[in-house]
Scaffold this motif. Structure first.
Motif, PDB file in Angstrom:
ATOM      1  N   ARG A   1       0.705  -1.133  -0.011  1.00  0.00           N
ATOM      2  CA  ARG A   1       0.076  -0.031  -0.130  1.00  0.00           C
ATOM      3  C   ARG A   1       0.735   1.597   0.083  1.00  0.00           C
ATOM      4  O   ARG A   1       0.490   1.955  -0.791  1.00  0.00           O
ATOM      5  CB  ARG A   1      -0.767   0.142   1.227  1.00  0.00           C
ATOM      6  N   THR A   2       1.695   1.337   1.027  1.00  0.00           N
ATOM      7  CA  THR A   2       2.412   2.480   1.042  1.00  0.00           C
ATOM      8  C   THR A   2       3.673   2.966  -0.107  1.00  0.00           C
ATOM      9  O   THR A   2       3.580   3.980  -0.843  1.00  0.00           O
ATOM     10  CB  THR A   2       3.552   2.337   2.186  1.00  0.00           C
ATOM     11  N   PRO A   3       4.086   2.000  -1.105  1.00  0.00           N
ATOM     12  CA  PRO A   3       4.702   2.187  -2.378  1.00  0.00           C
ATOM     13  C   PRO A   3       3.836   2.846  -3.361  1.00  0.00           C
ATOM     14  O   PRO A   3       4.307   3.479  -4.029  1.00  0.00           O
ATOM     15  CB  PRO A   3       5.339   0.875  -2.575  1.00  0.00           C
ATOM     16  N   ILE A   4       2.383   2.365  -3.371  1.00  0.00           N
ATOM     17  CA  ILE A   4       1.695   2.887  -4.211  1.00  0.00           C
ATOM     18  C   ILE A   4       1.454   4.224  -3.944  1.00  0.00           C
ATOM     19  O   ILE A   4       1.334   5.032  -4.918  1.00  0.00           O
ATOM     20  CB  ILE A   4       0.253   1.852  -4.300  1.00  0.00           C
TER      21      ILE A   4
ATOM     22  N   ILE B   1       3.174  12.315   1.502  1.00  0.00           N
ATOM     23  CA  ILE B   1       2.834  10.840   1.464  1.00  0.00           C
ATOM     24  C   ILE B   1       2.212  10.599   2.834  1.00  0.00           C
ATOM     25  O   ILE B   1       1.049   9.954   2.563  1.00  0.00           O
ATOM     26  CB  ILE B   1       4.240   9.949   1.496  1.00  0.00           C
ATOM     27  N   GLY B   2       2.163  11.395   3.983  1.00  0.00           N
ATOM     28  CA  GLY B   2       1.197  11.074   4.941  1.00  0.00           C
ATOM     29  C   GLY B   2      -0.045  11.369   4.566  1.00  0.00           C
ATOM     30  O   GLY B   2      -1.137  10.683   5.031  1.00  0.00           O
ATOM     31  N   ASP B   3      -0.353  12.524   4.067  1.00  0.00           N
ATOM     32  CA  ASP B   3      -1.575  13.242   3.711  1.00  0.00           C
ATOM     33  C   ASP B   3      -2.252  12.313   2.773  1.00  0.00           C
ATOM     34  O   ASP B   3      -3.470  11.955   2.839  1.00  0.00           O
ATOM     35  CB  ASP B   3      -1.650  14.647   3.258  1.00  0.00           C
ATOM     36  N   VAL B   4      -1.341  11.876   1.794  1.00  0.00           N
ATOM     37  CA  VAL B   4      -2.224  11.117   0.590  1.00  0.00           C
ATOM     38  C   VAL B   4      -2.494   9.676   1.192  1.00  0.00           C
ATOM     39  O   VAL B   4      -3.618   9.056   1.045  1.00  0.00           O
ATOM     40  CB  VAL B   4      -1.087  10.657  -0.526  1.00  0.00           C
ATOM     41  N   THR B   5      -1.677   9.039   2.168  1.00  0.00           N
ATOM     42  CA  THR B   5      -2.032   8.007   2.611  1.00  0.00           C
ATOM     43  C   THR B   5      -3.359   7.893   3.819  1.00  0.00           C
ATOM     44  O   THR B   5      -4.389   7.174   3.540  1.00  0.00           O
ATOM     45  CB  THR B   5      -0.842   7.397   3.695  1.00  0.00           C
ATOM     46  N   ALA B   6      -3.600   8.958   4.478  1.00  0.00           N
ATOM     47  CA  ALA B   6      -4.415   9.295   5.519  1.00  0.00           C
ATOM     48  C   ALA B   6      -5.904   9.590   4.714  1.00  0.00           C
ATOM     49  O   ALA B   6      -6.803   8.911   4.974  1.00  0.00           O
ATOM     50  CB  ALA B   6      -4.139  10.539   6.314  1.00  0.00           C
ATOM     51  N   LYS B   7      -5.766  10.236   3.348  1.00  0.00           N
ATOM     52  CA  LYS B   7      -6.973  10.516   2.779  1.00  0.00           C
ATOM     53  C   LYS B   7      -7.403   9.157   2.112  1.00  0.00           C
ATOM     54  O   LYS B   7      -8.863   8.954   1.797  1.00  0.00           O
ATOM     55  CB  LYS B   7      -6.839  11.660   1.911  1.00  0.00           C
ATOM     56  N   GLY B   8      -6.346   8.466   1.502  1.00  0.00           N
ATOM     57  CA  GLY B   8      -6.697   7.204   1.022  1.00  0.00           C
ATOM     58  C   GLY B   8      -7.387   6.094   1.652  1.00  0.00           C
ATOM     59  O   GLY B   8      -8.389   5.667   1.221  1.00  0.00           O
TER      60      GLY B   8
END
Length: 266
Positions: free
Chosen positions: A145-148, A158-165
């Motif tokens: 998940r994180t590399p994507i 990257i933290g914001d993108v991960t949290a919203k995803g």
């Protein structure tokens, strides 16, 4: 109205959207949300079936024994997750193939869980196998998940993108769960419901993976580039190479990439 939209956006899209993410972010999140919707709906059916099966299989046993069986089921899954985590260093090479494989495993595990309705006397072994399969899928999905997400982030977000995803996934999961609860009150066919939800889940997963554009070369994308160059003299762009990458291959299979007649990379 603008305040409401701003409030919703603060939960589902990264700050600075659309400039803070790559163009392929929207189709990826659309298919990801749809996949989680089907997954949430499936979860209601599997949980209901497991609770019903453990009750039937242990109808003459105390509630304590039922609880022990449930704990053993979960424990088996955790052991499987721990053992499979040893393969973690291999997850970086074939992200798309592994991500789709994890969703396929998840559906296999759900199918085994639903089959306990037909064989409640075998609840414990079947539930243990299903939980091991689903936990292996969870390790694979989490590890890729994180590399994507990183491929979609522009800058240090990257933290914001991960949290919203993850927020989008949870919202879709809740919507699927709510709809499934409403549907189960009408006692639909378990087999038909599983078939429809499973097809929707896997189709969404396939398109989710196909929409990912990674900026690195793995064996599959390198093969696409080499094959195109040999045949046409043209090297495809990153987007073209990702779109032509084969998803349905066995992860970690190391076959030589042949160039010409006599040379190859191993």
């Amino acid at each position: 109205m603008q305040e409401i939209m701003a409030f919703v956006r603060s939960y589902v899209v990264p700050e600075g959207f659309p400039d803070s993410v790559t163009p392929s972010y929207v189709p990826y999140m659309t298919w990801r949300a749809l996949k989680h919707f089907f997954g949430g709906a499936m979860g209601v059916f599997t949980t209901r079936t497991l609770l019903s099966s453990v009750g039937v299989s242990q109808s003459k046993v105390t509630p304590g024994a039922i609880a022990i069986n449930w704990i053993l089921k979960d424990g088996a899954g955790r052991v499987g997750k721990m053992l499979f985590a040893r393969q973690g260093k291999k997850f970086d090479n074939d992200l798309k193939q592994l991500r789709f494989s994890s969703d396929l495993l998840l559906e296999i595990g759900a199918g085994i869980e639903l089959a306990t309705a037909a064989f409640p006397q075998f609840f414990l072994p079947m539930a243990c196998v299903a939980n091991v399969v689903k936990n292996v899928a969870a390790v694979t999905s989490t590890s890729t998940r994180t590399p994507i997400y990183k491929a979609y982030a522009r800058g240090e977000n990257i933290g914001d993108v991960t949290a919203k995803g993850e927020s989008v996934g949870n919202i879709a999961d809740l919507l699927g769960t709510g709809l499934s609860i409403f549907i189960t009150k009408r006692n639909p066919s378990l087999v038909t419901s599983f078939a429809l939800l499973s097809c929707g889940y896997l189709l969404s997963s396939y398109h989710e993976v196909r929409s990912v554009v990674l900026n690195t070369l793995n064996r599959a994308r390198f093969t696409v580039a080499v094959d195109s160059f040999i045949k046409t003299g043209y090297v495809p762009s990153l987007k073209e190479g990702n779109s032509q990458e084969t998803i349905f291959i066995h992860p970690w299979r190391h076959e030589p990439v042949s160039i010409g007649l006599h040379y190859g990379f191993f």
